[in-house]
Scaffold this motif. Sequence first.
Motif, short mmCIF file in Angstrom:
data_model
loop_
_atom_site.label_atom_id
_atom_site.label_comp_id
_atom_site.label_asym_id
_atom_site.label_seq_id
_atom_site.Cartn_x
_atom_site.Cartn_y
_atom_site.Cartn_z
N CYS A 24 0.95 -1.27 -0.09
CA CYS A 24 0.12 -0.10 0.10
C CYS A 24 0.91 1.16 0.11
CB CYS A 24 -0.94 -0.02 1.31
SG CYS A 24 -2.10 1.29 1.20
N SER A 25 0.50 2.15 -0.77
CA SER A 25 1.39 3.54 -0.97
C SER A 25 0.42 4.70 -0.76
CB SER A 25 2.27 3.48 -2.02
OG SER A 25 1.68 3.56 -3.15
N SER A 27 -0.25 8.62 -2.19
CA SER A 27 -0.06 9.50 -3.17
C SER A 27 -0.80 10.83 -2.90
CB SER A 27 -0.09 9.15 -4.69
OG SER A 27 -1.58 8.86 -4.67
N ARG A 33 4.63 10.83 -3.78
CA ARG A 33 4.29 9.46 -3.81
C ARG A 33 5.19 9.06 -2.67
NH1 ARG A 33 1.02 5.97 -6.49
NH2 ARG A 33 1.62 3.84 -6.34
N GLY A 34 4.54 8.40 -1.68
CA GLY A 34 5.25 7.69 -0.54
C GLY A 34 5.73 6.39 -0.79
N ALA A 35 6.55 5.69 -0.03
CA ALA A 35 7.03 4.42 -0.15
C ALA A 35 6.01 3.58 -0.03
CB ALA A 35 8.21 4.29 1.10
N ALA A 36 6.19 2.27 -0.57
CA ALA A 36 5.29 1.17 -0.60
C ALA A 36 5.55 0.57 0.61
CB ALA A 36 5.74 0.22 -1.73
N ARG A 37 4.40 0.12 1.38
CA ARG A 37 4.48 -0.34 2.78
C ARG A 37 3.37 -1.73 2.97
NH1 ARG A 37 8.11 2.70 5.84
NH2 ARG A 37 7.72 5.01 5.47
N ALA A 43 1.23 3.64 5.64
CA ALA A 43 1.10 4.34 4.43
C ALA A 43 0.21 5.65 4.88
CB ALA A 43 0.35 3.65 3.45
N ASP A 46 2.20 8.17 6.37
CA ASP A 46 3.08 8.85 5.52
C ASP A 46 2.23 9.98 4.89
OD1 ASP A 46 5.18 7.22 5.79
OD2 ASP A 46 4.74 5.94 4.01
#
Length: 73
Positions: A24-25, A27, A33-37, A43, A46
Amino acid sequence: MDEAARLDGAAAHVTALHERGAFCSASCACGWRGAARRARDRARADALAHQDAHRDPAPHTAAPPPGGPAGAL
């Protein structure tokens, strides 16, 4: 900064979560756009951190009336 410009700036930072497989990320409408978690909560955190970083630091408040005590009922 006037009220309309402040609201336009806040609208530019509307975030959303996206899932892709087990990840899950977050945006934002501004292109961030955040990191994939693996954890949705991370997320979301973030996304909130991004919105907080771009929030107006000095909220606009109404001034008390001239010559009158502030907050008097």
